[in-house]
Design a protein around this motif. Structure first.
Motif, PDB file in Angstrom:
ATOM      1  N   LYS A  72       0.840  -1.192   0.000  1.00 14.32           N
ATOM      2  CA  LYS A  72       0.000   0.000   0.000  1.00 14.32           C
ATOM      3  C   LYS A  72       0.879   1.247   0.000  1.00 14.32           C
ATOM      4  CE  LYS A  72      -4.659   0.849   1.150  1.00 14.32           C
ATOM      5  NZ  LYS A  72      -5.580  -0.191   0.874  1.00 14.32           N
ATOM      6  N   LEU A  73       0.662   2.113  -0.987  1.00 14.56           N
ATOM      7  CA  LEU A  73       1.476   3.327  -1.072  1.00 14.56           C
ATOM      8  C   LEU A  73       0.836   4.438  -0.251  1.00 14.56           C
ATOM      9  CD1 LEU A  73       2.344   3.300  -4.879  1.00 14.56           C
ATOM     10  CD2 LEU A  73       3.675   2.389  -2.995  1.00 14.56           C
ATOM     11  N   GLU A  74       1.581   5.542  -0.095  1.00 13.42           N
ATOM     12  CA  GLU A  74       1.105   6.630   0.759  1.00 13.42           C
ATOM     13  C   GLU A  74      -0.163   7.277   0.223  1.00 13.42           C
ATOM     14  OE1 GLU A  74       4.210   9.409   1.437  1.00 13.42           O
ATOM     15  OE2 GLU A  74       5.518   7.897   2.342  1.00 13.42           O
ATOM     16  N   ASP A  75      -0.292   7.327  -1.111  1.00 14.76           N
ATOM     17  CA  ASP A  75      -1.466   7.997  -1.683  1.00 14.76           C
ATOM     18  C   ASP A  75      -2.681   7.081  -1.758  1.00 14.76           C
ATOM     19  OD1 ASP A  75      -0.398   6.364  -3.547  1.00 14.76           O
ATOM     20  OD2 ASP A  75      -0.407   7.801  -5.199  1.00 14.76           O
ATOM     21  N   GLY A  76      -2.657   5.949  -1.058  1.00 15.39           N
ATOM     22  CA  GLY A  76      -3.837   5.100  -0.990  1.00 15.39           C
ATOM     23  C   GLY A  76      -3.916   4.036  -2.072  1.00 15.39           C
ATOM     24  N   THR A  77      -3.047   4.104  -3.080  1.00 16.67           N
ATOM     25  CA  THR A  77      -3.084   3.093  -4.136  1.00 16.67           C
ATOM     26  C   THR A  77      -2.215   1.906  -3.739  1.00 16.67           C
ATOM     27  OG1 THR A  77      -1.224   4.148  -5.244  1.00 16.67           O
ATOM     28  CG2 THR A  77      -3.426   4.803  -5.937  1.00 16.67           C
ATOM     29  N   THR A  78      -2.461   0.770  -4.366  1.00 16.58           N
ATOM     30  CA  THR A  78      -1.632  -0.403  -4.089  1.00 16.58           C
ATOM     31  C   THR A  78      -0.742  -0.697  -5.285  1.00 16.58           C
ATOM     32  OG1 THR A  78      -3.518  -1.712  -4.779  1.00 16.58           O
ATOM     33  CG2 THR A  78      -3.100  -1.595  -2.428  1.00 16.58           C
ATOM     34  N   GLU A  79       0.452  -1.174  -4.995  1.00 19.51           N
ATOM     35  CA  GLU A  79       1.379  -1.552  -6.042  1.00 19.51           C
ATOM     36  C   GLU A  79       1.807  -2.987  -5.774  1.00 19.51           C
ATOM     37  OE1 GLU A  79       4.742   1.150  -7.912  1.00 19.51           O
ATOM     38  OE2 GLU A  79       5.522  -0.101  -6.317  1.00 19.51           O
ATOM     39  N   THR A  80       1.988  -3.755  -6.830  1.00 19.87           N
ATOM     40  CA  THR A  80       2.403  -5.147  -6.658  1.00 19.87           C
ATOM     41  C   THR A  80       3.918  -5.247  -6.789  1.00 19.87           C
ATOM     42  OG1 THR A  80       0.338  -5.731  -7.745  1.00 19.87           O
ATOM     43  CG2 THR A  80       1.908  -7.497  -7.385  1.00 19.87           C
ATOM     44  N   LYS A  81       4.532  -5.905  -5.818  1.00 21.23           N
ATOM     45  CA  LYS A  81       5.984  -6.128  -5.869  1.00 21.23           C
ATOM     46  C   LYS A  81       6.239  -7.617  -6.009  1.00 21.23           C
ATOM     47  CE  LYS A  81       7.789  -1.968  -4.178  1.00 21.23           C
ATOM     48  NZ  LYS A  81       7.895  -1.086  -5.315  1.00 21.23           N
ATOM     49  N   ARG A 160      -2.090  -4.674 -16.434  1.00 23.79           N
ATOM     50  CA  ARG A 160      -1.515  -5.122 -15.157  1.00 23.79           C
ATOM     51  C   ARG A 160      -2.510  -4.841 -14.044  1.00 23.79           C
ATOM     52  NH1 ARG A 160       4.909  -4.041 -14.527  1.00 23.79           N
ATOM     53  NH2 ARG A 160       5.552  -5.064 -16.445  1.00 23.79           N
ATOM     54  N   LYS A 161      -2.508  -5.718 -13.023  1.00 22.89           N
ATOM     55  CA  LYS A 161      -3.533  -5.614 -11.988  1.00 22.89           C
ATOM     56  C   LYS A 161      -3.393  -4.340 -11.161  1.00 22.89           C
ATOM     57  CE  LYS A 161      -5.335  -9.694 -12.835  1.00 22.89           C
ATOM     58  NZ  LYS A 161      -6.623  -9.796 -13.531  1.00 22.89           N
ATOM     59  N   ASP A 162      -2.170  -3.810 -11.059  1.00 25.05           N
ATOM     60  CA  ASP A 162      -1.989  -2.624 -10.220  1.00 25.05           C
ATOM     61  C   ASP A 162      -1.948  -1.342 -11.053  1.00 25.05           C
ATOM     62  OD1 ASP A 162       0.359  -3.146 -11.456  1.00 25.05           O
ATOM     63  OD2 ASP A 162       1.641  -2.829  -9.715  1.00 25.05           O
ATOM     64  N   TYR A 163      -2.444  -1.406 -12.298  1.00 24.91           N
ATOM     65  CA  TYR A 163      -2.391  -0.238 -13.180  1.00 24.91           C
ATOM     66  C   TYR A 163      -3.338   0.854 -12.692  1.00 24.91           C
ATOM     67  CZ  TYR A 163      -3.288   2.536 -17.374  1.00 24.91           C
ATOM     68  OH  TYR A 163      -3.460   3.560 -18.266  1.00 24.91           O
ATOM     69  N   MET A 164      -2.869   2.093 -12.736  1.00 18.44           N
ATOM     70  CA  MET A 164      -3.717   3.237 -12.418  1.00 18.44           C
ATOM     71  C   MET A 164      -3.792   4.147 -13.637  1.00 18.44           C
ATOM     72  SD  MET A 164      -4.767   2.908  -9.326  1.00 18.44           S
ATOM     73  CE  MET A 164      -5.348   4.555  -8.946  1.00 18.44           C
ATOM     74  N   ASN A 165      -5.006   4.513 -14.029  1.00 17.86           N
ATOM     75  CA  ASN A 165      -5.159   5.391 -15.191  1.00 17.86           C
ATOM     76  C   ASN A 165      -4.707   6.805 -14.819  1.00 17.86           C
ATOM     77  OD1 ASN A 165      -5.810   4.828 -17.785  1.00 17.86           O
ATOM     78  ND2 ASN A 165      -7.970   5.331 -17.600  1.00 17.86           N
ATOM     79  N   PRO A 166      -4.095   7.513 -15.772  1.00 17.46           N
ATOM     80  CA  PRO A 166      -3.658   8.883 -15.466  1.00 17.46           C
ATOM     81  C   PRO A 166      -4.848   9.836 -15.423  1.00 17.46           C
ATOM     82  CG  PRO A 166      -3.256   8.394 -17.753  1.00 17.46           C
ATOM     83  CD  PRO A 166      -3.737   7.123 -17.138  1.00 17.46           C
ATOM     84  N   GLU A 167      -4.640  10.989 -14.802  1.00 12.42           N
ATOM     85  CA  GLU A 167      -5.703  11.995 -14.729  1.00 12.42           C
ATOM     86  C   GLU A 167      -5.884  12.698 -16.076  1.00 12.42           C
ATOM     87  OE1 GLU A 167      -8.608  13.674 -12.193  1.00 12.42           O
ATOM     88  OE2 GLU A 167      -7.206  12.045 -11.831  1.00 12.42           O
ATOM     89  N   PHE A 168      -4.786  12.972 -16.744  1.00 10.05           N
ATOM     90  CA  PHE A 168      -4.839  13.694 -18.021  1.00 10.05           C
ATOM     91  C   PHE A 168      -3.946  13.022 -19.046  1.00 10.05           C
ATOM     92  CE2 PHE A 168      -6.221  16.951 -15.084  1.00 10.05           C
ATOM     93  CZ  PHE A 168      -7.240  17.559 -15.794  1.00 10.05           C
ATOM     94  N   TYR A 169      -4.348  13.116 -20.316  1.00 11.77           N
ATOM     95  CA  TYR A 169      -3.484  12.710 -21.420  1.00 11.77           C
ATOM     96  C   TYR A 169      -3.537  13.815 -22.462  1.00 11.77           C
ATOM     97  CZ  TYR A 169      -1.901  10.362 -25.632  1.00 11.77           C
ATOM     98  OH  TYR A 169      -1.246  10.051 -26.798  1.00 11.77           O
ATOM     99  N   HIS A 170      -2.435  14.451 -22.745  1.00 11.67           N
ATOM    100  CA  HIS A 170      -2.372  15.571 -23.698  1.00 11.67           C
ATOM    101  C   HIS A 170      -3.427  16.632 -23.384  1.00 11.67           C
ATOM    102  CE1 HIS A 170       0.480  14.279 -26.930  1.00 11.67           C
ATOM    103  NE2 HIS A 170       0.343  13.164 -26.270  1.00 11.67           N
ATOM    104  N   GLY A 171      -3.626  16.937 -22.121  1.00 14.00           N
ATOM    105  CA  GLY A 171      -4.605  17.962 -21.754  1.00 14.00           C
ATOM    106  C   GLY A 171      -6.044  17.487 -21.746  1.00 14.00           C
ATOM    107  N   MET A 172      -6.311  16.234 -22.151  1.00 18.34           N
ATOM    108  CA  MET A 172      -7.681  15.706 -22.105  1.00 18.34           C
ATOM    109  C   MET A 172      -7.884  14.969 -20.790  1.00 18.34           C
ATOM    110  SD  MET A 172      -8.047  14.190 -25.940  1.00 18.34           S
ATOM    111  CE  MET A 172      -6.451  13.409 -25.999  1.00 18.34           C
ATOM    112  N   LYS A 173      -8.998  15.241 -20.126  1.00 15.41           N
ATOM    113  CA  LYS A 173      -9.278  14.546 -18.868  1.00 15.41           C
ATOM    114  C   LYS A 173      -9.652  13.103 -19.187  1.00 15.41           C
ATOM    115  CE  LYS A 173     -11.851  15.175 -14.592  1.00 15.41           C
ATOM    116  NZ  LYS A 173     -13.166  14.547 -14.616  1.00 15.41           N
ATOM    117  N   VAL A 174      -9.049  12.159 -18.493  1.00 15.41           N
ATOM    118  CA  VAL A 174      -9.288  10.748 -18.803  1.00 15.41           C
ATOM    119  C   VAL A 174     -10.424  10.138 -17.987  1.00 15.41           C
ATOM    120  CG1 VAL A 174      -8.244   8.461 -18.920  1.00 15.41           C
ATOM    121  CG2 VAL A 174      -6.922  10.451 -19.581  1.00 15.41           C
ATOM    122  N   PRO A 175     -10.491  10.321 -16.644  1.00 16.18           N
ATOM    123  CA  PRO A 175     -11.596   9.689 -15.903  1.00 16.18           C
ATOM    124  C   PRO A 175     -12.936  10.314 -16.269  1.00 16.18           C
ATOM    125  CG  PRO A 175      -9.861  10.452 -14.415  1.00 16.18           C
ATOM    126  CD  PRO A 175      -9.592  11.058 -15.731  1.00 16.18           C
TER     127      PRO A 175
END
Lengths: 176, 163
Positions: A72-81, A160-175
């Protein structure tokens, strides 16, 4: 026509430690587990040996086995090691009529595996897709670029199971 | 004899104002860019074909953005395609109109939550005039969308900014 057990015995005799085990725990076909850095030699043998003649790569799959340690990372997301990523090969001999499933597992931290695109040309794009989606690096691949995602996609490998989508791509909001 | 009187006496003269004339000309020949993205494009092609006949409303497919008046975003807009759509839109001459066809291009559709590669609505990159709901919309729905756009153009004005 040979059964998976017979083919496994042939491979074991020829390649020894590079052929790890015959996995029969799965509900359907038995899977032959092989070492990721010996895949090319094994596949040349499977294709050209007169008793085997696997002339058709039905499909090649990249897979996140999701068996690593979840941190578990500090920002609340999980990463697989640790853990593994796998490549699964479904092979068929159209001449002899038999089929097998090969599987090669490689470490998640340095996911390298040999390319089989010289053995079966159709593996080229399928390996590119496995690289694009799961991030498996195929050694000796002629043109290992992303195939579906944009070339400048920097957020990682989407399947990948621990993938997180980015907030922006080329200035376009993704979520949404 | 004045012009207004002539309207009733001479067959060849019609009195109008510039707004109405331009709008009528504009809405009667909306050339469409040949551009399809996914399954909605199949419905769009069916709308162009003889059974539904887009041509009767003046919609003719053009193979270049430089000759097109409308672009129908027919299908899933991926992030990779979104940058291209923006460029195509910028290459079209003014005045230009956009119909967003189907759930995917309206809002992301079935990819709204787990689609890591899909733009959640084409209106995030280009200004949409008419949204056509459906998945995919039937040709009748697309025709309705086009008629709505024509109605919008009919009410445009040279002096008043509308959109």
């Amino acid at each position: 026509m040979k059964s998976t057990e017979e083919i496994f015995a042939l491979l074991k005799e020829k390649f020894g430690d590079a052929v790890l085990e015959l996995n029969t725990k799965l509900p359907k076909e038995a899977v032959i587990e092989v070492a990721p850095l010996k895949v090319t030699d094994i596949c040349w043998f499977l294709r050209d040996n007169e008793e085997l003649l696997f002339d058709n790569l039905i499909l090649l799959t990249g897979l996140d086995d999701d068996n690593g340690e979840k941190v578990k990372l500090e920002d609340g997301t999980t990463e697989t090691k640790g853990g593994t990523l796998s490549v699964v090969y479904h092979l068929e001999s159209m001449k002899l009529g038999h089929k097998i499933v090969l599987r090669a597992a490689t470490g998640r931290d340095n996911p390298e595996i040999e390319s089989v695109s010289k053995v079966w040309a159709c593996a080229d794009w399928q390996e590119r897709e496995a690289y694009d989606m799961v991030g498996i690096v195929f050694l000796n691949h002629p043109d290992l670029r992303r195939i579906l995602m944009p070339y400048d996609w920097e957020a990682g490998y989407p399947l990948r199971k621990d993938y997180m989508n980015p907030e922006f791509y080329h200035g376009m909001k993704v979520p949404y | 004899m004045g012009l207004l009187d002539k309207e009733f006496n001479d067959d060849n003269i019609v009195i109008s104002n510039v707004d109405d004339l331009l709008n009528w000309a504009r809405l009667s020949s909306l050339w469409q860019m040949s551009f399809g993205l996914a399954c909605c494009a199949i419905e769009m092609m069916a709308t162009s074909a003889s059974h539904y006949d887009f041509d009767r409303f003046g919609v003719i497919p053009r193979p270049s953005p430089r000759q097109a008046d409308i672009i129908i975003i027919s299908g899933t807009v991926t992030l990779k395609m979104a940058t291209r759509i923006k460029r195509l839109y910028e290459q079209m001459p003014d005045p230009k109109y956009i119909i967003s066809m189907g759930s995917c291009s309206n809002s992301g559709g079935p990819y709204w939550e787990h689609g890591y590669h899909v733009l959640k609505g084409v209106d995030r990159v280009i200004p949409v005039d008419v949204y056509v709901p459906g998945c995919p919309p039937r040709p009748e729905a697309l025709l309705e969308g086009l008629l709505t756009l024509q109605e919008k153009i009919r009410n445009e004005s040279l002096v008043k900014k509308t959109a």
